[in-house]
Scaffold this motif. Structure first.
Motif, PDB file in Angstrom:
ATOM      1  N   SER A 104       0.818  -1.218   0.000  1.00 27.16           N
ATOM      2  CA  SER A 104       0.000   0.000   0.000  1.00 27.16           C
ATOM      3  C   SER A 104       0.849   1.264   0.000  1.00 27.16           C
ATOM      4  CB  SER A 104      -0.930   0.000   1.214  1.00 27.16           C
ATOM      5  OG  SER A 104      -1.767  -1.134   1.220  1.00 27.16           O
TER       6      SER A 104
ATOM      7  N   ASN B 288       5.756   3.357  -3.784  1.00 23.65           N
ATOM      8  CA  ASN B 288       5.420   4.084  -5.012  1.00 23.65           C
ATOM      9  C   ASN B 288       5.668   3.180  -6.216  1.00 23.65           C
ATOM     10  OD1 ASN B 288       4.745   6.544  -3.772  1.00 23.65           O
ATOM     11  ND2 ASN B 288       6.897   7.148  -3.660  1.00 23.65           N
TER      12      ASN B 288
ATOM     13  N   THR C 195       5.386   3.010 -10.655  1.00 25.01           N
ATOM     14  CA  THR C 195       5.358   3.817 -11.874  1.00 25.01           C
ATOM     15  C   THR C 195       4.247   3.322 -12.787  1.00 25.01           C
ATOM     16  OG1 THR C 195       7.743   4.219 -11.723  1.00 25.01           O
ATOM     17  CG2 THR C 195       6.692   4.602 -13.851  1.00 25.01           C
ATOM     18  N   GLN C 196       3.334   4.235 -13.111  1.00 22.08           N
ATOM     19  CA  GLN C 196       2.218   3.912 -13.988  1.00 22.08           C
ATOM     20  C   GLN C 196       2.486   4.521 -15.366  1.00 22.08           C
ATOM     21  OE1 GLN C 196      -0.366   2.075 -12.921  1.00 22.08           O
ATOM     22  NE2 GLN C 196      -1.487   2.076 -14.839  1.00 22.08           N
TER      23      GLN C 196
ATOM     24  N   TYR D 256       3.199  16.371 -17.702  1.00 20.45           N
ATOM     25  CA  TYR D 256       4.253  15.355 -17.541  1.00 20.45           C
ATOM     26  C   TYR D 256       5.452  15.695 -18.421  1.00 20.45           C
ATOM     27  CZ  TYR D 256       0.018  12.952 -15.966  1.00 20.45           C
ATOM     28  OH  TYR D 256      -1.156  12.630 -15.352  1.00 20.45           O
TER      29      TYR D 256
ATOM     30  N   SER E 285       4.531   8.506 -17.934  1.00 18.56           N
ATOM     31  CA  SER E 285       4.467   7.744 -16.692  1.00 18.56           C
ATOM     32  C   SER E 285       4.457   8.687 -15.504  1.00 18.56           C
ATOM     33  CB  SER E 285       5.652   6.776 -16.588  1.00 18.56           C
ATOM     34  OG  SER E 285       6.881   7.482 -16.667  1.00 18.56           O
ATOM     35  N   TYR E 286       3.941   8.178 -14.412  1.00 20.58           N
ATOM     36  CA  TYR E 286       3.879   8.968 -13.181  1.00 20.58           C
ATOM     37  C   TYR E 286       3.915   8.031 -11.983  1.00 20.58           C
ATOM     38  CZ  TYR E 286      -1.068   7.640 -13.452  1.00 20.58           C
ATOM     39  OH  TYR E 286      -2.228   6.943 -13.547  1.00 20.58           O
ATOM     40  N   GLN E 287       4.280   8.564 -10.836  1.00 19.53           N
ATOM     41  CA  GLN E 287       4.376   7.806  -9.596  1.00 19.53           C
ATOM     42  C   GLN E 287       3.028   7.809  -8.881  1.00 19.53           C
ATOM     43  OE1 GLN E 287       7.100   6.101  -8.448  1.00 19.53           O
ATOM     44  NE2 GLN E 287       8.191   6.648 -10.343  1.00 19.53           N
ATOM     45  N   THR E 288       2.608   6.626  -8.400  1.00 17.60           N
ATOM     46  CA  THR E 288       1.330   6.530  -7.698  1.00 17.60           C
ATOM     47  C   THR E 288       1.394   5.376  -6.702  1.00 17.60           C
ATOM     48  OG1 THR E 288      -1.056   6.338  -7.997  1.00 17.60           O
ATOM     49  CG2 THR E 288       0.319   4.981  -9.412  1.00 17.60           C
ATOM     50  N   LYS E 289       0.311   5.202  -5.912  1.00 19.63           N
ATOM     51  CA  LYS E 289       0.183   4.085  -4.974  1.00 19.63           C
ATOM     52  C   LYS E 289      -0.626   2.967  -5.617  1.00 19.63           C
ATOM     53  CE  LYS E 289       2.094   6.568  -1.670  1.00 19.63           C
ATOM     54  NZ  LYS E 289       3.437   6.286  -1.164  1.00 19.63           N
ATOM     55  N   ASN E 290      -0.415   1.739  -5.144  1.00 20.59           N
ATOM     56  CA  ASN E 290      -1.194   0.615  -5.648  1.00 20.59           C
ATOM     57  C   ASN E 290      -2.649   0.736  -5.225  1.00 20.59           C
ATOM     58  OD1 ASN E 290       0.863  -0.919  -6.983  1.00 20.59           O
ATOM     59  ND2 ASN E 290       1.692  -1.442  -4.980  1.00 20.59           N
ATOM     60  N   ASP E 291      -3.559   0.388  -6.121  1.00 19.71           N
ATOM     61  CA  ASP E 291      -4.977   0.438  -5.780  1.00 19.71           C
ATOM     62  C   ASP E 291      -5.403  -0.843  -5.065  1.00 19.71           C
ATOM     63  OD1 ASP E 291      -4.929  -1.399  -7.801  1.00 19.71           O
ATOM     64  OD2 ASP E 291      -5.933  -0.136  -9.274  1.00 19.71           O
TER      65      ASP E 291
END
Length: 454
Positions: free
Chosen positions: A97, A100, A102-103, A122, A404-410
């Protein structure tokens, strides 16, 4: 007998009570019984739950065993297994959770508006591969220039040049008189204007045919800086080549002592024996035999006594017309008084209305700038270039863009990841926990008697 009657009477009184009071009493009685039953059921439920938890066993023997030691090992293994599984799952959920990731997103055939919006959001990760890698400069770049105003003035036209012949009259003039030789200065000036314009036009054809090679779409800011560098390089290289070519011609002319067509550097004399000899001229104690740049200010002589009555400001005459012109400037032609003064020495009936040069149009040069300074800049007063980014983007034709961008897992990813890991985790714990508990309790059994003997 009396007692019996009193009891009977009291019963009759009770049964003859208000029906509402009677229902209340019954309700209270039922509640008392239900609370007692509920308390009893809770107690029994707790005992059953405690017994179930205490006897809960995930590692029963293949054949039922009554050995209390083995059963104890199995129960301890079960509890340790549940604790370790819970801790492991908690740690995995926390890690998955919080990390970070990369999407990467892909967009097919984006428009320039979409690209601009994506780049503003971006800028570091956006990449768009070009379908056409090599693009001609003329698709996205335009270079415009404006020559010095002298090149569009009357002073470089045939009308003005022929004026020197038509308006000087029949008087005999010295060879270096402005009215006699001044037309050569303006012919040379016209030649410089035409030569500069032709040189730039030819070089622009080559420049526009150059290829801009790019694998991916270049951002607008970078693209503009690159195109400005291309234009600056084009201007400097064109000017340098022009200056170098002119310098070679000048040096060749001087080093070979070539005779000027107007006989301004050498005079030819016929001897009595029909031989022709030459003698170099000198200007201000400077001999044309040693230097091609000898010059002095262009004079106008009195036709009666050959005395200098006027010198044209900024205009020079010398060994070679070109060398003298390069040392000259155009200050007189910005001044109406100066032009009228020059015209006053021509015949009255051929005087012409001349428009002076406009000093407000000067951008790069000044009124006192020499012709050498103008020629060094290709006679160009102002350069203008425009970059057409839409044209470049349309030629590039990116088929796909990615960013691409940095995010948290869903939550879905976390759940699927846990489902993938929990099976292996349970298998590992089932294999290791019972064996560890069994080994640890066996050691404890061995150590305890020894400690008792001590």
């Amino acid at each position: 007998m009396l007692q019996h009657r009193s009891i009977t009477a009291s019963r009759n009184v009770f049964f003859c009570m208000n029906p509402y009071r009677k229902s209340v009493i019954n309700t209270l009685f039922r509640c008392f019984l239900s609370v007692a039953c509920y308390t009893l059921s809770l107690s029994q439920l707790w005992q059953k739950l405690s017994s179930a938890v205490r006897d809960f066993n995930l590692f029963p023997s293949t054949t039922p065993s009554t050995d209390e030691h083995h059963l104890r090992n199995q129960r301890i293994s079960t509890r340790i297994f549940i604790i370790l599984l819970t801790l492991s799952l908690t740690a995995l959920i926390s890690y998955i959770s919080l990390i970070n990731v990369t999407q990467t997103i892909y967009i097919n055939s984006p428009t320039i508006t979409q690209y601009s919006q994506l780049y503003s959001t971006y800028p570091q990760t956006l990449t768009c591969a070009c379908t056409q890698v090599s693009i001609s400069y003329d698709k996205f770049l335009q270079v415009n220039y404006k020559l010095h105003q002298i090149c569009a003035s009357i002073f470089v036209t045939n009308y003005w040049i022929s004026y020197f012949t038509n308006a000087r009259g029949t008087a005999t003039l010295n060879g270096d008189d402005f009215r006699a030789s001044g037309s050569f200065i303006f012919q040379a000036l016209n030649a410089f204007c035409q030569l500069s314009n032709q040189t730039i036009s030819n070089r622009l054809i080559q420049f526009y045919s150059s290829q801009y090679v790019t694998v991916s779409v270049t951002p607008l800011e970078v693209f503009q800086s690159q195109t400005q560098a291309f234009v600056s390089q084009f201007i400097s290289s064109t000017a340098n080549n022009f200056i170098l070519s002119l310098l070679i011609i000048r040096n060749t002319t001087q080093s070979n002592g070539l005779l000027a067509g107007q006989l301004t550097n050498y005079g030819l004399y016929r001897q009595s024996n029909n031989y022709v000899t030459s003698s170099s001229y000198s200007y201000n104690n400077c001999s044309c035999a040693s230097s091609a740049t000898c010059s002095y200010q262009f004079p106008i002589y009195d036709s009666k006594n050959s005395k200098v009555i006027f010198t044209v400001p900024g205009i020079y005459i010398g060994c070679y017309i070109i060398e003298a012109l390069l040392q000259s400037n155009l200050q007189c032609f910005y001044n109406k008084t100066c032009i009228n003064q020059v015209q006053s020495y021509f015949t009255k009936y051929l005087s012409m209305n001349l428009t002076t040069l406009d000093s407000s149009l000067l951008i790069q040069f000044g009124m006192n700038s020499t012709m050498q300074e103008l020629v060094d800049e290709l006679m160009v007063e102002e350069w203008n270039s425009s970059t057409i980014y839409d044209g470049y983007y349309n030629e590039c034709q990116p088929s796909k863009c990615s960013y691409s961008y940095q995010t948290k897992n869903d939550a879905i990813y976390i759940i699927t990841t846990l489902i993938g890991l929990v099976g292996g985790l349970i298998t590992v714990l089932k294999l290791t926990v019972p064996r560890l508990i069994k080994m640890m309790r066996r050691k404890k059994q061995i150590i305890t008697p020894q400690m008792g003997k001590l």
